[in-house]
Design an enzyme around this catalytic site. Structure first.
Site, PDB file in Angstrom:
ATOM      1  N   HIS A 286      52.304 110.029  42.548  1.00 10.29           N
ATOM      2  CA  HIS A 286      51.182 110.657  41.839  1.00 10.29           C
ATOM      3  C   HIS A 286      51.701 111.236  40.530  1.00 10.29           C
ATOM      4  CE1 HIS A 286      47.454 112.544  41.117  1.00 10.29           C
ATOM      5  NE2 HIS A 286      47.441 113.500  42.025  1.00 10.29           N
TER       6      HIS A 286
ATOM      7  N   HIS B 122      46.803 100.457  39.295  1.00  9.44           N
ATOM      8  CA  HIS B 122      46.094 101.684  39.656  1.00  9.44           C
ATOM      9  C   HIS B 122      45.168 101.366  40.815  1.00  9.44           C
ATOM     10  CE1 HIS B 122      43.636 105.310  39.255  1.00  9.44           C
ATOM     11  NE2 HIS B 122      44.645 105.796  38.566  1.00  9.44           N
TER      12      HIS B 122
ATOM     13  N   ASP C 151      50.422 106.661  32.729  1.00  8.89           N
ATOM     14  CA  ASP C 151      51.826 107.071  32.767  1.00  8.89           C
ATOM     15  C   ASP C 151      52.761 106.149  32.013  1.00  8.89           C
ATOM     16  OD1 ASP C 151      51.541 109.383  34.247  1.00  8.89           O
ATOM     17  OD2 ASP C 151      51.295 108.230  36.081  1.00  8.89           O
TER      18      ASP C 151
HETATM   19  N1  ACO Z   1      54.265  96.174  39.752  1.00  8.66           N
HETATM   20  C1  ACO Z   1      54.273  94.978  40.408  1.00  8.66           C
HETATM   21  N2  ACO Z   1      53.359  94.629  41.329  1.00  8.66           N
HETATM   22  C2  ACO Z   1      52.408  95.528  41.607  1.00  8.66           C
HETATM   23  C3  ACO Z   1      52.319  96.780  40.973  1.00  8.66           C
HETATM   24  C4  ACO Z   1      53.298  97.078  39.996  1.00  8.66           C
HETATM   25  N3  ACO Z   1      53.286  98.252  39.358  1.00  8.66           N
HETATM   26  N4  ACO Z   1      51.262  97.467  41.456  1.00  8.66           N
HETATM   27  C5  ACO Z   1      50.690  96.677  42.365  1.00  8.66           C
HETATM   28  N5  ACO Z   1      51.377  95.499  42.467  1.00  8.66           N
HETATM   29  C6  ACO Z   1      51.020  94.340  43.292  1.00  8.66           C
HETATM   30  C7  ACO Z   1      51.364  94.594  44.748  1.00  8.66           C
HETATM   31  O1  ACO Z   1      52.667  94.130  45.059  1.00  8.66           O
HETATM   32  C8  ACO Z   1      50.284  93.795  45.434  1.00  8.66           C
HETATM   33  O2  ACO Z   1      50.635  92.433  45.357  1.00  8.66           O
HETATM   34  P1  ACO Z   1      50.323  91.431  46.606  1.00  8.66           P
HETATM   35  O3  ACO Z   1      48.831  91.362  46.671  1.00  8.66           O
HETATM   36  O4  ACO Z   1      50.979  90.150  46.235  1.00  8.66           O
HETATM   37  O5  ACO Z   1      50.932  92.069  47.814  1.00  8.66           O
HETATM   38  C9  ACO Z   1      49.055  93.988  44.543  1.00  8.66           C
HETATM   39  O6  ACO Z   1      49.601  94.209  43.240  1.00  8.66           O
HETATM   40  C10 ACO Z   1      48.159  95.151  44.949  1.00  8.66           C
HETATM   41  O7  ACO Z   1      48.960  96.330  45.057  1.00  8.66           O
HETATM   42  P2  ACO Z   1      48.645  97.568  46.023  1.00  8.66           P
HETATM   43  O8  ACO Z   1      49.907  98.232  46.422  1.00  8.66           O
HETATM   44  O9  ACO Z   1      47.714  97.124  47.124  1.00  8.66           O
HETATM   45  O10 ACO Z   1      47.811  98.508  45.071  1.00  8.66           O
HETATM   46  P3  ACO Z   1      47.462 100.033  45.364  1.00  8.66           P
HETATM   47  O11 ACO Z   1      46.104 100.253  44.838  1.00  8.66           O
HETATM   48  O12 ACO Z   1      47.710 100.441  46.781  1.00  8.66           O
HETATM   49  O13 ACO Z   1      48.542 100.836  44.492  1.00  8.66           O
HETATM   50  C11 ACO Z   1      49.606 101.953  42.705  1.00  8.66           C
HETATM   51  C12 ACO Z   1      48.280 101.419  43.269  1.00  8.66           C
HETATM   52  C13 ACO Z   1      50.291 102.899  43.726  1.00  8.66           C
HETATM   53  C14 ACO Z   1      49.323 102.782  41.452  1.00  8.66           C
HETATM   54  C15 ACO Z   1      50.508 100.742  42.360  1.00  8.66           C
HETATM   55  O14 ACO Z   1      49.884  99.914  41.401  1.00  8.66           O
HETATM   56  C16 ACO Z   1      51.891 101.168  41.875  1.00  8.66           C
HETATM   57  O15 ACO Z   1      52.784 101.398  42.711  1.00  8.66           O
HETATM   58  N6  ACO Z   1      52.097 101.271  40.533  1.00  8.66           N
HETATM   59  C17 ACO Z   1      53.348 101.731  39.982  1.00  8.66           C
HETATM   60  C18 ACO Z   1      53.453 103.258  40.071  1.00  8.66           C
HETATM   61  C19 ACO Z   1      52.528 103.943  39.084  1.00  8.66           C
HETATM   62  O16 ACO Z   1      52.472 103.590  37.905  1.00  8.66           O
HETATM   63  N7  ACO Z   1      51.809 104.972  39.568  1.00  8.66           N
HETATM   64  C20 ACO Z   1      50.919 105.781  38.698  1.00  8.66           C
HETATM   65  C21 ACO Z   1      49.515 105.694  39.131  1.00  8.66           C
HETATM   66  S1  ACO Z   1      48.492 106.567  38.011  1.00  8.66           S
HETATM   67  C22 ACO Z   1      48.545 108.209  38.469  1.00  8.66           C
HETATM   68  O17 ACO Z   1      48.708 108.595  39.604  1.00  8.66           O
HETATM   69  C23 ACO Z   1      48.416 109.208  37.420  1.00  8.66           C
END
Ligand code: ACO
Length: 424
Positions: free
Chosen positions: A263, A303, A359
């Site tokens: 987060h 996101h 971010d």
């Molecule tokens: N890099 C590479 N692949 C990704 C990323 C990423 N940053 N984010 C999601 N994916 C992929 C996953 O591997 C998944 O692929 P698949 O379908 O082949 O398995 C697909 O995209 C969906 O991902 P989920 O994990 O289901 O997405 P979720 O909605 O649960 O997660 C999150 C969202 C936590 C923000 C995720 O995108 C992530 O980890 N991002 C990087 C961390 C980040 O930037 N967090 C800040 C969020 S903004 C905030 O809180 C202010």
């Protein structure tokens, strides 16, 4: 077309019509019509835990509005204090209301001397500032015991003002303590963010803490971070608030939720990732490793709600340019730009609707402004406090019941207690 869904219980063949309200199914109706049939929804993927009139977020179309006002307009024309007023009161203030609000917040920037001397200075010399902030917020409740009177709107308002006003002072105090610098008292002749920069950095000669461009950039970043509807920390605020805890304790719980790397810690991860990549030439190999699963996630991308460009990320890019004109360019910026370009042209990211989030660039700006990485979640908590408090007030006005979800029990069935001597 009827606004309802029909559910057939195949065990009995019985069909039931459940009304759809505002695009969803109201649990009160569901419970009446289908008793003992639960939704199993860890992480609230499809559950609206409340109704709210504060922030509208349309992730498919990249839209974010506070009380109906587009984030782009607020970032362009407003200030953080005005936005905090808007979130809390539902309307933009008149000039008279704004003057009173600014005066009240300014008047409450000081913290009790015991809070600083006995409490903040009692931490271990290298305590993480976010750990200090979480604890300090809870400790504030002991300084203002009247805060427990949450039904009294005047008392409630006073605690809201205190919290918004004292957050920058506590944040700067935490920074000064763990960097071994003497505390700087609030200078109430300065506007909100200028005062914060002064408390943080005065008199470090290599930091341009008095520069109005940097104070304005910080103000814009605070506007962008002020609220984001039912995110993890706001949900924590609502859950704890629903038990009728005082606002300091509830804010402390919300800040604790924000402390986690998923987060409030994501921009720190972005800076670490860019540092590790090291140069533009390494970007394609890094992206390849992300796609193959060996390089971890592309930090600052993706996101839960936005399936389009995060509107805040667009604004931040512009702010970054203004900051870098003053501070000099963050050397990691070129790597970030290249990374964004490669990812936005790659089928892996486009097909999963992964775009830069807020971010991706905020850490670079904070770093250029000389904030240490440990302060990043604290910088998030300062403005988000106004969002948390707006949701807390809304929750109280809605007279919400205590948050208490159900669970699917997957443990052992009933069994007999075995005395310790007979256990194997
Ligand atoms: N890099 C590479 N692949 C990704 C990323 C990423 N940053 N984010 C999601 N994916 C992929 C996953 O591997 C998944 O692929 P698949 O379908 O082949 O398995 C697909 O995209 C969906 O991902 P989920 O994990 O289901 O997405 P979720 O909605 O649960 O997660 C999150 C969202 C936590 C923000 C995720 O995108 C992530 O980890 N991002 C990087 C961390 C980040 O930037 N967090 C800040 C969020 S903004 C905030 O809180 C202010």
């Amino acid at each position: 077309m009827p606004e309802s869904i029909t559910i057939t219980d195949n065990r009995s063949g019985e069909s039931i019509e459940v009304p759809i309200v505002s695009g969803g199914v109201d649990a009160t109706e569901w419970r009446k019509l289908l008793p003992n049939i639960w939704f199993y929804d860890p992480a609230f993927m499809t559950t609206a835990a409340c109704s709210s009139s504060i922030t509208e977020l349309d992730g498919e179309n990249g839209i974010l509005r506070y009380r109906g006002y587009p984030i782009e307009q607020l970032a362009e024309h407003s200030t953080y204090l005005e936005v905090a007023y808007l979130l809390l009161h539902g309307e933009l203030p008149t000039s008279e209301q704004f003057d009173t609000w600014t005066h009240d917040v300014t008047y409450h920037t000081f913290i009790h001397e015991n809070m600083r001397k006995r409490f903040m200075e009692g931490f271990h010399y290298d305590a993480h500032p976010m750990g200090m902030l979480v604890s300090a917020l809870a400790a504030l409740s002991t300084f203002y015991p009247e805060a427990k009177a949450i039904d009294d709107t005047a008392i409630r308002h006073k605690q809201i003002v205190r919290l918004i006003a004292k957050l920058p002072t506590i944040a700067a105090c935490a920074h000064r303590f763990y960097s071994g610098m003497p505390f700087v008292y609030p200078d109430n002749n300065r506007p909100f963010t200028a005062n914060f920069l002064n408390m943080m950095f005065n008199p470090v000669e290599w930091i341009d803490y008095d520069n109005p461009v940097l104070a304005r950039a910080l103000d814009v970043l605070f506007i962008l971070h002020a609220d984001h509807e039912q995110n993890c920390s706001t949900t924590a605020m609502r859950v704890v608030g629903s038990s009728h805890a005082d606002p300091y304790t509830a804010c402390s719980a919300a800040a604790a939720a924000l402390y986690g790397p998923r987060h409030g810690g994501a921009n720190e991860q972005v800076v670490r990732m860019l540092t590790e990549i090291g140069s533009i030439e390494n970007v394609p190999d890094f992206v390849k490793s992300v796609k193959e699963g060996s390089g971890g996630r592309l930090q600052g991308f993706g996101h839960r709600v936005y399936k389009n460009y995060d509107p805040r990320a667009k604004i931040i890019k512009k702010t970054a340019d203004q900051v870098f004109e003053v501070t000099g360019k963050n050397p990691l910026l070129d790597i970030a730009l290249k990374l964004e370009e490669v990812a936005l042209n790659d089928e892996y990211f486009t097909s999963r609707k992964l775009y830069p989030n807020v971010d991706f660039y905020s850490g670079l700006i904070y770093q250029a402004m000389a904030f240490p990485i440990d302060m990043f979640p604290v910088l998030f908590a300062i403005p988000r406090t106004s969002g948390w408090l707006a949701h807390w007030e809304e929750l109280l006005e809605q007279d919400s019941r205590i948050s208490r979800p159900r669970q699917l029990y997957t443990g052992e069935p009933e069994r007999e207690y075995t005395p310790i001597a007979q256990r194997k």
